[in-house]
Write an enzyme that holds these catalytic residues in place. Sequence first.
Site, PDB file in Angstrom:
ATOM      1  CG  ASN A   1     -44.896 -62.644 -30.148  1.00  0.00           C
ATOM      2  OD1 ASN A   1     -43.946 -61.726 -30.312  1.00  0.00           O
ATOM      3  ND2 ASN A   1     -45.980 -62.374 -29.552  1.00  0.00           N
TER       4      ASN A   1
ATOM      5  CG  HIS B   1     -38.933 -60.376 -27.109  1.00  0.00           C
ATOM      6  ND1 HIS B   1     -39.393 -59.298 -26.459  1.00  0.00           N
ATOM      7  CD2 HIS B   1     -40.008 -61.387 -26.483  1.00  0.00           C
ATOM      8  CE1 HIS B   1     -40.268 -59.409 -25.606  1.00  0.00           C
ATOM      9  NE2 HIS B   1     -40.718 -60.485 -25.733  1.00  0.00           N
TER      10      HIS B   1
ATOM     11  CG  HIS C   1     -48.625 -56.790 -27.739  1.00  0.00           C
ATOM     12  ND1 HIS C   1     -48.266 -57.448 -26.461  1.00  0.00           N
ATOM     13  CD2 HIS C   1     -49.377 -55.824 -27.816  1.00  0.00           C
ATOM     14  CE1 HIS C   1     -49.264 -56.935 -25.584  1.00  0.00           C
ATOM     15  NE2 HIS C   1     -49.877 -55.906 -26.406  1.00  0.00           N
TER      16      HIS C   1
ATOM     17  NE  ARG D   1     -46.537 -53.907 -23.613  1.00  0.00           N
ATOM     18  CZ  ARG D   1     -47.039 -55.068 -22.649  1.00  0.00           C
ATOM     19  NH1 ARG D   1     -46.800 -56.184 -23.036  1.00  0.00           N
ATOM     20  NH2 ARG D   1     -47.484 -54.644 -21.397  1.00  0.00           N
TER      21      ARG D   1
ATOM     22  NE  ARG E   1     -43.064 -52.732 -22.605  1.00  0.00           N
ATOM     23  CZ  ARG E   1     -43.779 -53.226 -21.675  1.00  0.00           C
ATOM     24  NH1 ARG E   1     -43.206 -54.857 -21.360  1.00  0.00           N
ATOM     25  NH2 ARG E   1     -44.399 -52.791 -20.809  1.00  0.00           N
TER      26      ARG E   1
ATOM     27  CD  GLU F   1     -49.863 -61.161 -28.921  1.00  0.00           C
ATOM     28  OE1 GLU F   1     -49.395 -60.471 -28.086  1.00  0.00           O
ATOM     29  OE2 GLU F   1     -49.607 -62.593 -29.033  1.00  0.00           O
TER      30      GLU F   1
ATOM     31  CB  THR G   1     -49.534 -60.500 -22.046  1.00  0.00           C
ATOM     32  OG1 THR G   1     -49.159 -59.511 -22.973  1.00  0.00           O
ATOM     33  CG2 THR G   1     -51.244 -59.944 -21.841  1.00  0.00           C
TER      34      THR G   1
ATOM     35  CD  GLU H   1     -52.652 -66.604 -27.933  1.00  0.00           C
ATOM     36  OE1 GLU H   1     -53.100 -65.924 -28.984  1.00  0.00           O
ATOM     37  OE2 GLU H   1     -51.608 -66.514 -27.262  1.00  0.00           O
TER      38      GLU H   1
ATOM     39  CG  HIS I   1     -47.621 -65.431 -22.293  1.00  0.00           C
ATOM     40  ND1 HIS I   1     -46.541 -65.541 -20.951  1.00  0.00           N
ATOM     41  CD2 HIS I   1     -47.787 -64.136 -22.517  1.00  0.00           C
ATOM     42  CE1 HIS I   1     -46.185 -64.423 -20.991  1.00  0.00           C
ATOM     43  NE2 HIS I   1     -46.925 -63.316 -21.714  1.00  0.00           N
TER      44      HIS I   1
HETATM   45  N1  PXP Z   1     -49.893 -64.966 -26.826  1.00  0.00           N
HETATM   46  C1  PXP Z   1     -50.229 -63.719 -26.284  1.00  0.00           C
HETATM   47  C2  PXP Z   1     -51.533 -63.319 -26.349  1.00  0.00           C
HETATM   48  C3  PXP Z   1     -49.175 -62.877 -25.655  1.00  0.00           C
HETATM   49  O1  PXP Z   1     -49.445 -61.695 -25.274  1.00  0.00           O
HETATM   50  C4  PXP Z   1     -47.739 -63.320 -26.097  1.00  0.00           C
HETATM   51  C5  PXP Z   1     -46.525 -62.441 -25.436  1.00  0.00           C
HETATM   52  O2  PXP Z   1     -46.645 -61.333 -26.247  1.00  0.00           O
HETATM   53  C6  PXP Z   1     -47.495 -64.473 -26.439  1.00  0.00           C
HETATM   54  C7  PXP Z   1     -48.645 -65.468 -26.897  1.00  0.00           C
HETATM   55  C8  PXP Z   1     -46.177 -65.333 -26.555  1.00  0.00           C
HETATM   56  O3  PXP Z   1     -45.775 -65.390 -25.403  1.00  0.00           O
HETATM   57  P1  PXP Z   1     -44.119 -65.717 -25.353  1.00  0.00           P
HETATM   58  O4  PXP Z   1     -43.269 -64.552 -25.801  1.00  0.00           O
HETATM   59  O5  PXP Z   1     -43.723 -65.939 -23.833  1.00  0.00           O
HETATM   60  O6  PXP Z   1     -43.749 -67.286 -26.030  1.00  0.00           O
END
Ligand code: PXP
Length: 241
Positions: free
Chosen positions: A6, A9, A42, A44, A48, A69, A100, A150, A190
């Site tokens: 992901n 960030h 994602h 959003r 952001r 996402e 999330t 998921e 997550h």
């Molecule tokens: N899966 C989903 C559906 C998410 O919304 C997120 C965060 O955007 C993640 C996985 C990844 O989470 P993390 O950044 O805490 O690894």
Amino acid sequence: MLLGVNIDHIATIRQARGTHYPSVVKAALDAEKAGADSITLHLREDRRHMQDQDLYELKPLLTTKMNLELAPTDEMIKIALDVKPQDVCLVPERREERTTEGGLDIVKNYNSIKDACDRLAAGGIRVSLFIAPNIKHIEKVIMMNVPVIEIHTGHYANLQDKKPRLEELTNIENAVNFSHEAGLIINAGHGLHYNNVKEIVKIKNIEELNIGHSIVAEALFVGWKRAIKDMKKIIMENTPK
Ligand code: PXP
């Protein structure tokens, strides 16, 4: 077990200053070179981190696949149908949350989520639903005929004490077994970090983990590709045969 990286960030750092760097395209392509099996992002509603343009730039360049996402809103579904990622994972969204915070309330919002899934599937997109490890919710996913879930591992990741942590791991394992028997494809993610991912990897029949924040944080000290390779190594070494 596969690793979806992901890259939200990377965009968070860029948006902090409104610059063009760090490049999310470079992050995605380098992640693929380092072993990522898919790239997750994602979009959003408050934009952001990821911006609409990022999706259009990334989609033709990815050699693995894009897992987008989104909140199940009309605006987001129209964007997804235009960008055409391979996968869309529908997630709940609240503007005031930092990340999330829970899974979709698929029991309460059954009709609107089903409608979003049907529209995405008609556009040739594979749909996944982000849900808590809760059998009642999984039963609703089965009724909806959605191929992928998921499982939200955030609650597990936040628990420090051994007993509740083990109980949540058991919940996740039961949810995976139940979903697998029903023929669903199961992803999870997550809050997963280098020091809490192993227990999740050891659960059979999870296809892919989506991990972002911990990899970006680790990359500050060891570099982006190294951080991905190290996570990939833990996953490969602990995936059940
Ligand atoms: N899966 C989903 C559906 C998410 O919304 C997120 C965060 O955007 C993640 C996985 C990844 O989470 P993390 O950044 O805490 O690894």
